[in-house]
Enzyme design. Structure first.
Site, PDB file in Angstrom:
ATOM      1  N   HIS A   1      50.296 -42.494  76.229  1.00 19.94           N
ATOM      2  CA  HIS A   1      50.867 -43.852  76.258  1.00 19.94           C
ATOM      3  C   HIS A   1      52.354 -43.756  75.879  1.00 19.94           C
ATOM      4  CE1 HIS A   1      51.051 -48.054  76.500  1.00 19.94           C
ATOM      5  NE2 HIS A   1      50.304 -48.422  75.492  1.00 19.94           N
TER       6      HIS A   1
ATOM      7  N   ARG B   1      48.711 -48.464  84.743  1.00 22.39           N
ATOM      8  CA  ARG B   1      47.763 -48.228  83.647  1.00 22.39           C
ATOM      9  C   ARG B   1      46.443 -47.836  84.286  1.00 22.39           C
ATOM     10  NH1 ARG B   1      46.501 -51.703  78.256  1.00 22.39           N
ATOM     11  NH2 ARG B   1      48.428 -50.611  77.747  1.00 22.39           N
TER      12      ARG B   1
ATOM     13  N   ARG C   1      58.200 -53.247  72.452  1.00 19.63           N
ATOM     14  CA  ARG C   1      57.747 -52.816  73.783  1.00 19.63           C
ATOM     15  C   ARG C   1      58.686 -53.382  74.848  1.00 19.63           C
ATOM     16  NH1 ARG C   1      52.524 -51.280  74.724  1.00 19.63           N
ATOM     17  NH2 ARG C   1      53.414 -50.771  76.756  1.00 19.63           N
TER      18      ARG C   1
ATOM     19  N   CYS D   1      49.507 -49.953  67.318  1.00 18.82           N
ATOM     20  CA  CYS D   1      49.988 -50.289  68.661  1.00 18.82           C
ATOM     21  C   CYS D   1      49.407 -51.602  69.166  1.00 18.82           C
ATOM     22  CB  CYS D   1      49.667 -49.160  69.625  1.00 18.82           C
ATOM     23  SG  CYS D   1      47.896 -48.822  69.739  1.00 18.82           S
TER      24      CYS D   1
ATOM     25  N   ASP E   1      45.335 -46.609  65.173  1.00 16.11           N
ATOM     26  CA  ASP E   1      44.951 -47.245  66.437  1.00 16.11           C
ATOM     27  C   ASP E   1      43.427 -47.363  66.426  1.00 16.11           C
ATOM     28  OD1 ASP E   1      44.864 -48.213  69.066  1.00 16.11           O
ATOM     29  OD2 ASP E   1      45.118 -46.239  69.982  1.00 16.11           O
TER      30      ASP E   1
ATOM     31  N   GLN F   1      54.441 -46.796  74.713  1.00 14.05           N
ATOM     32  CA  GLN F   1      54.174 -47.176  73.326  1.00 14.05           C
ATOM     33  C   GLN F   1      55.030 -46.337  72.376  1.00 14.05           C
ATOM     34  OE1 GLN F   1      51.942 -49.716  72.193  1.00 14.05           O
ATOM     35  NE2 GLN F   1      53.168 -49.323  70.375  1.00 14.05           N
TER      36      GLN F   1
END
Ligand code: CP
Ligand code: NVA
Length: 304
Positions: free
Chosen positions: A135, A108, A292, A264, A225, A138
């Protein structure tokens, strides 16, 4: 792993073909069902995942680490002050050294080019755990969640808010599975044209609008988001003002009675979404968060 075979990476969602994407999701569902029956499968026994984090994380860190434990492997957390990356050691050196120890890397980072460079120099698979631009992990969980609710992706979905990393990967993934997607963002915070062009190459591109009310009309699911992503704190005041003025908050007032909601997480209640929506039966967010774990187990065993 130090042999000469090229590892498969997961830097962007379209690093998988559409067929592979469906296969990873099916594998995730299989592992989820086994897990819910109390059965761990040590498919990655003895293997180690290195997890590089330049930004904070709750779900990504814990789902990857737990996933490795359930698969019989081990994960090492490498935070911003734990390794030399970010303190003078180049990305390519980090990639080559870590490849001599671990079987899989997840990162990340802020700059998407850094995860691309990790993938270029690592000799083990590299997974993108979020960058400023994308992402994809996700998106795997999002598509798994939608497929569970609407078999075969027969759903109308609206993205409301920022055209950010989560949105951009979701646009590509949605195109790959031919999901009916409408994206509403303020014009200044739109999805990149290159992403829209790529979506059209991959499958069904989204409809794009700047009108949140038009976008949510008839939607089965509305997805949002945060308005201010990690690293954008200096833009906080101007972004909040713009999204509030444009009516982009996901609230009961915006939604039809039967519309379900995805996020998310982490959610900023009172900004992009109301507390009422988060606490209502509309919210699929906890299933999405759980997925996830299953989606990444499907991915990691597939990359192995
Ligand atoms: N959705 C997501 O990636 O959450 P974290 O930032 O908690 O990992
Ligand atoms: N867009 C958010 C997603 C967090 C998981 C961010 O980048 O901060």
């Amino acid at each position: 792993m130090t042999d000469d075979t090229e590892p498969r990476n997961f830097v962007d969602i379209d690093d998988l073909t559409t067929e592979e994407l469906h296969a990873v999701l099916t594998r995730a569902t299989d592992l989820k069902e086994r897990e819910h029956r109390g059965k761990h499968h040590p498919l990655l026994s003895g293997q180690t995942l290195g997890m590089i984090f330049e930004k904070p994380s709750t779900r990504t860190r814990v789902s990857f680490e737990t996933g490795m434990t359930q698969l019989g492997g081990h994960a090492i957390f490498l935070g911003p002050d734990d390794i030399h990356l970010g303190h003078g050691e180049p990305v390519k050196d980090t990639a080559r050294a870590l490849s001599r120890y671990v079987d899989l890397l997840m990162a990340r980072v802020f700059d998407h080019a850094d995860v691309q460079e990790l993938a270029e120099y690592a000799t083990v698979p590299v997974v993108n755990g979020l960058t400023d631009d994308a992402h994809p992990c996700q998106t795997l969980a999002d598509l798994l969640t939608i497929r569970e609710r609407f078999g075969d992706f027969e759903a109308d979905v609206a993205w409301i808010g920022d055209g950010n990393n989560v949105a951009q990967s979701f646009v590509l993934g949605a195109a790959m599975v031919d999901l009916d997607l409408t994206v509403a963002t303020p014009p200044e915070y739109a999805i990149d044209d290159a992403v829209l062009d790529r979506a059209a190459e991959l499958g069904t591109p989204p409809e794009v609008t700047t009108d949140p009310e038009a976008a949510v009309e008839g939607a089965d699911i509305v997805y949002t988001d945060v308005w201010v992503s990690m690293g954008q704190e200096d833009q906080r005041a101007e972004k909040l003002e713009r999204f509030q003025r444009g009516g982009f908050q996901v609230s009961d007032d915006l939604l039809d009675p039967d519309t379900q909601v995805m996020h998310c997480l982490p959610a900023h209640r009172g900004e992009e979404i109301t507390d009422e929506v988060m606490e209502s039966d509309r919210a699929l967010v906890w299933d999405q968060a759980e997925n996830r774990l299953h989606a990444q187990k499907g991915l990691m065993t597939w990359l192995d």
